[in-house]
Design a protein around this motif. Structure first.
Motif, short mmCIF file in Angstrom:
data_model
loop_
_atom_site.label_atom_id
_atom_site.label_comp_id
_atom_site.label_asym_id
_atom_site.label_seq_id
_atom_site.Cartn_x
_atom_site.Cartn_y
_atom_site.Cartn_z
N ASP A 1 -4.47 -8.20 -8.66
CA ASP A 1 -5.13 -6.94 -8.32
C ASP A 1 -5.22 -6.18 -9.64
O ASP A 1 -4.20 -5.93 -10.28
CB ASP A 1 -4.26 -6.19 -7.30
CG ASP A 1 -4.84 -4.87 -6.87
OD1 ASP A 1 -5.99 -4.54 -7.24
OD2 ASP A 1 -4.12 -4.13 -6.16
N THR B 1 -7.31 -3.11 -12.30
CA THR B 1 -8.27 -2.05 -12.59
C THR B 1 -9.00 -2.53 -13.84
O THR B 1 -8.38 -2.78 -14.87
CB THR B 1 -7.57 -0.71 -12.86
OG1 THR B 1 -6.87 -0.32 -11.67
CG2 THR B 1 -8.57 0.37 -13.23
N SER C 1 -13.03 -9.69 -4.75
CA SER C 1 -13.35 -8.68 -3.74
C SER C 1 -13.01 -7.30 -4.29
O SER C 1 -12.13 -7.15 -5.14
CB SER C 1 -12.60 -8.95 -2.44
OG SER C 1 -11.20 -8.90 -2.65
N HIS D 1 -11.80 -3.35 -3.55
CA HIS D 1 -10.98 -2.60 -2.60
C HIS D 1 -11.89 -1.59 -1.92
O HIS D 1 -12.47 -0.74 -2.57
CB HIS D 1 -9.82 -1.91 -3.33
CG HIS D 1 -8.77 -2.86 -3.77
ND1 HIS D 1 -7.65 -3.12 -3.03
CD2 HIS D 1 -8.69 -3.66 -4.86
CE1 HIS D 1 -6.90 -4.02 -3.65
NE2 HIS D 1 -7.52 -4.37 -4.77
N LYS E 1 -14.94 2.19 -1.57
CA LYS E 1 -14.90 1.39 -2.80
C LYS E 1 -14.24 2.21 -3.90
O LYS E 1 -14.59 3.37 -4.12
CB LYS E 1 -16.30 0.99 -3.21
CG LYS E 1 -16.31 0.00 -4.36
CD LYS E 1 -17.70 -0.54 -4.60
CE LYS E 1 -17.69 -1.53 -5.73
NZ LYS E 1 -19.04 -2.05 -6.01
N GLN E 2 -13.28 1.61 -4.58
CA GLN E 2 -12.50 2.32 -5.59
C GLN E 2 -13.10 2.09 -6.97
O GLN E 2 -12.89 1.05 -7.59
CB GLN E 2 -11.04 1.90 -5.50
CG GLN E 2 -10.45 2.30 -4.17
CD GLN E 2 -9.05 1.79 -3.96
OE1 GLN E 2 -8.43 1.21 -4.84
NE2 GLN E 2 -8.53 2.02 -2.77
N ARG F 1 -11.70 -1.16 -9.25
CA ARG F 1 -10.52 -1.90 -8.81
C ARG F 1 -10.98 -3.17 -8.11
O ARG F 1 -11.83 -3.13 -7.21
CB ARG F 1 -9.69 -1.04 -7.87
CG ARG F 1 -8.34 -1.66 -7.60
CD ARG F 1 -7.37 -0.68 -7.04
NE ARG F 1 -6.21 -1.38 -6.56
CZ ARG F 1 -5.39 -0.92 -5.65
NH1 ARG F 1 -5.59 0.27 -5.13
NH2 ARG F 1 -4.35 -1.62 -5.27
N LYS G 1 -9.81 -7.33 -6.72
CA LYS G 1 -8.83 -8.37 -6.43
C LYS G 1 -9.50 -9.69 -6.80
O LYS G 1 -10.61 -9.99 -6.36
CB LYS G 1 -8.45 -8.37 -4.95
CG LYS G 1 -7.41 -9.39 -4.59
CD LYS G 1 -7.02 -9.25 -3.13
CE LYS G 1 -5.94 -10.23 -2.74
NZ LYS G 1 -5.51 -10.02 -1.35
#
Length: 180
Positions: free
Chosen positions: A78, A80, A122, A124, A129-130, A146, A148
């Motif tokens: 995960d 950023t 994917s 988040h 959506k981040q 962000r 994954k």
């Protein structure tokens, strides 16, 4: 009693100042992104030449290593992911605005960066959506997202359980080279 009044007064000042800068930010965004002045489909070039290469710097913060799968030779992280570049077309002057936060991520040209060893990816999406896109007065754009990722990692397990593995995250541009 005195403390309560002071806090309310200070909050009132902050809200008033924020309203002014929010309105100014909105006006600047409308001006910069007028269709006759800006096209997100055109790569920005650089400060020296509109036809020169666009230098994009990237960094990432690993928030969590969720899984390392030796059977499938992959790992899940995960992250950023941030990218930064300069678009000279988006320079602006403002007294109360340090940067613009764009309401939609697709308002600006974005690099075609991809993860070369990606198996799955994917965004988040909860609660939404981040991401953020910020435009600074000098035309610098900061795009943060962000993600994954499940990434391939060729592991040599012959010395297991005394082995050491190096799993890398490979980035590339899909269509551009260092010259474009």
């Amino acid at each position: 009693m005195d403390l309560t009044v002071l806090i309310i007064f200070m909050c009132g000042l902050c809200i008033h100042d924020m309203d002014c800068s929010v309105e100014e930010e909105h006006n600047i965004i409308e001006t910069l992104f007028a269709p006759e002045l800006y096209s997100k489909d055109i790569r920005p070039g650089n400060v020296d030449s509109p036809d020169g290469p666009t230098e994009v710097t990237s960094n990432l913060f690993i928030r969590n290593i969720e899984e390392i799968n030796t059977k499938n030779m992959d790992f899940t992280v995960d992250i950023t992911f941030r990218q930064q570049w300069i678009d000279p077309r988006l320079k602006f002057k403002a007294s109360n605005v340090r940067y613009l936060t764009l309401p939609k991520e697709d308002m600006v040209w974005r690099p075609d960066t991809f993860f070369r060893n990606e198996k799955e990816a994917s965004f988040h999406l909860v609660p939404n959506k981040q991401y953020y896109v910020r435009v600074f007065p000098d035309g610098t754009i900061l795009y943060s997202l962000r993600i994954k990722l499940k990434l391939h990692c060729a592991m040599n397990l012959r010395r297991y359980p005394f082995d050491t593995q190096q799993c890398k995250i490979h980035l590339a541009s899909y269509a551009h080279t260092t010259d474009t």
